[in-house]
Design a protein around this motif. Structure first.
Motif, short mmCIF file in Angstrom:
data_model
loop_
_atom_site.label_atom_id
_atom_site.label_comp_id
_atom_site.label_asym_id
_atom_site.label_seq_id
_atom_site.Cartn_x
_atom_site.Cartn_y
_atom_site.Cartn_z
N GLN A 1 124.90 21.27 27.64
CA GLN A 1 125.32 21.83 28.92
C GLN A 1 125.94 20.77 29.80
O GLN A 1 126.96 21.00 30.46
N GLN A 2 125.34 19.58 29.84
CA GLN A 2 125.90 18.50 30.62
C GLN A 2 127.28 18.10 30.10
O GLN A 2 128.20 17.84 30.87
N VAL A 3 127.42 18.04 28.79
CA VAL A 3 128.71 17.69 28.18
C VAL A 3 129.76 18.75 28.52
O VAL A 3 130.89 18.43 28.88
N ALA A 4 129.38 20.02 28.41
CA ALA A 4 130.32 21.11 28.70
C ALA A 4 130.75 21.10 30.16
O ALA A 4 131.93 21.30 30.48
N ASP A 5 129.81 20.84 31.08
CA ASP A 5 130.13 20.79 32.51
C ASP A 5 131.08 19.63 32.81
O ASP A 5 132.03 19.77 33.58
N ARG A 6 130.81 18.47 32.21
CA ARG A 6 131.69 17.31 32.44
C ARG A 6 133.08 17.58 31.87
O ARG A 6 134.09 17.28 32.52
N MET A 7 133.14 18.15 30.70
CA MET A 7 134.43 18.44 30.08
C MET A 7 135.25 19.41 30.92
O MET A 7 136.45 19.24 31.11
N LYS A 8 134.58 20.42 31.46
CA LYS A 8 135.27 21.39 32.33
C LYS A 8 135.76 20.72 33.60
O LYS A 8 136.87 20.99 34.08
N GLY A 9 134.95 19.82 34.16
CA GLY A 9 135.35 19.10 35.36
C GLY A 9 136.54 18.19 35.11
O GLY A 9 137.43 18.07 35.96
N LEU A 10 136.57 17.53 33.97
CA LEU A 10 137.70 16.66 33.62
C LEU A 10 138.98 17.47 33.46
O LEU A 10 140.07 17.04 33.88
N GLU A 11 138.87 18.64 32.86
CA GLU A 11 140.04 19.49 32.68
C GLU A 11 140.58 19.98 34.02
O GLU A 11 141.79 19.98 34.26
N LYS A 12 139.68 20.37 34.92
CA LYS A 12 140.11 20.81 36.25
C LYS A 12 140.79 19.67 37.01
O LYS A 12 141.77 19.89 37.73
N PHE A 13 140.26 18.46 36.86
CA PHE A 13 140.88 17.30 37.50
C PHE A 13 142.32 17.12 37.02
O PHE A 13 143.24 16.95 37.84
N LEU A 14 142.54 17.19 35.73
CA LEU A 14 143.89 17.02 35.19
C LEU A 14 144.80 18.16 35.63
O LEU A 14 145.97 17.93 35.98
N GLU A 15 144.29 19.37 35.62
CA GLU A 15 145.11 20.51 36.04
C GLU A 15 145.60 20.34 37.47
O GLU A 15 146.75 20.65 37.79
N LYS A 16 144.75 19.82 38.34
CA LYS A 16 145.11 19.66 39.75
C LYS A 16 146.11 18.53 39.96
O LYS A 16 147.09 18.69 40.69
#
Length: 220
Positions: A93-108
């Motif tokens: 869950q921690q890995v999935a949350d971090r991965m999602k956050g990194l993707e959102k960072f790049l998208e922005k």
């Protein structure tokens, strides 16, 4: 007959995914996790339209810092997912949350033309250079340019500084920050681009089909 207006047909799209977390070992006692970054675009800001590289969290931290410095405070960049002192490589869950956050960072950040003009971003997204070599390349202290590093990523693996100096187009090196460099199985790995597939079928949930994305010289 369906007519597409020039404005719609010329619309530029940048799609990015962060996926496939893998645990990499520095040595017997120390390990870290890196993630695959897949990019698919028709943007004029990118000469290479499809690519995939692996990056770790510390490299994302470096990227944000460099982009903020280079923007001369004209741009407020989005935050990265917080660094959790209790982060566990084995906690799904921690890995999935971090991965999602990194993707959102790049998208922005990819929505900003100022960021899209930064060479650090292109080396981060489309080469497997280490942090030190990305900085040297941007500063003009390497025998290869930013464009050469991006275009030649994936052509071969380099295992010594001598190899690095021999080829002007090197962009994938054997630095410890490169997750694949220690595994000889990756030396002959070829990633191909299936041109018959449409970008419309890409999975928007954070995955990118391997047949569509390439880090080879044949990318278009």
């Amino acid at each position: 007959q369906l007519r597409i207006s020039p404005a719609v047909s010329m619309q530029q799209v940048i799609s990015v995914w962060v996926r496939d977390p893998r645990i990499q070992k520095n040595d017997f006692w120390h390990a870290y996790m890196d993630y695959e970054i897949c990019l698919h675009t028709n943007s004029v800001f990118f000469n290479k339209k499809t690519s995939r590289v692996r990056r770790r969290f510390s490299e994302f931290v470096w990227l944000r810092q460099k982009l903020q410095e280079n923007s001369l405070l004209l741009l407020k960049l989005p935050e990265l997912p917080p660094k959790n002192p209790f982060f566990s490589l084995n906690n799904a869950q921690q890995v999935a949350d971090r991965m999602k956050g990194l993707e959102k960072f790049l998208e922005k950040i990819l929505q900003s033309n100022l960021v899209l003009s930064d060479s650090c971003l292109h080396l981060f997204l489309q080469s497997q250079l280490s942090i030190s070599k990305m900085e040297a390349c941007v500063a003009g202290k390497t025998s290869f340019t930013v464009a050469q590093a991006v275009q030649n990523c994936g052509l071969r693996r380099f295992h010594s500084e001598e190899d690095l100096q021999k080829d002007l187009g090197v962009s994938c090196d054997s630095d410890s920050d490169s997750s694949e460099s220690r595994d000889p199985r990756h030396k002959t790995k070829e990633l191909t681009l299936n041109k018959s597939r449409s970008a419309a079928i890409l999975d928007r949930r954070g995955t990118c089909p391997e047949e569509m994305l390439s880090c080879s010289n044949g990318s278009v």
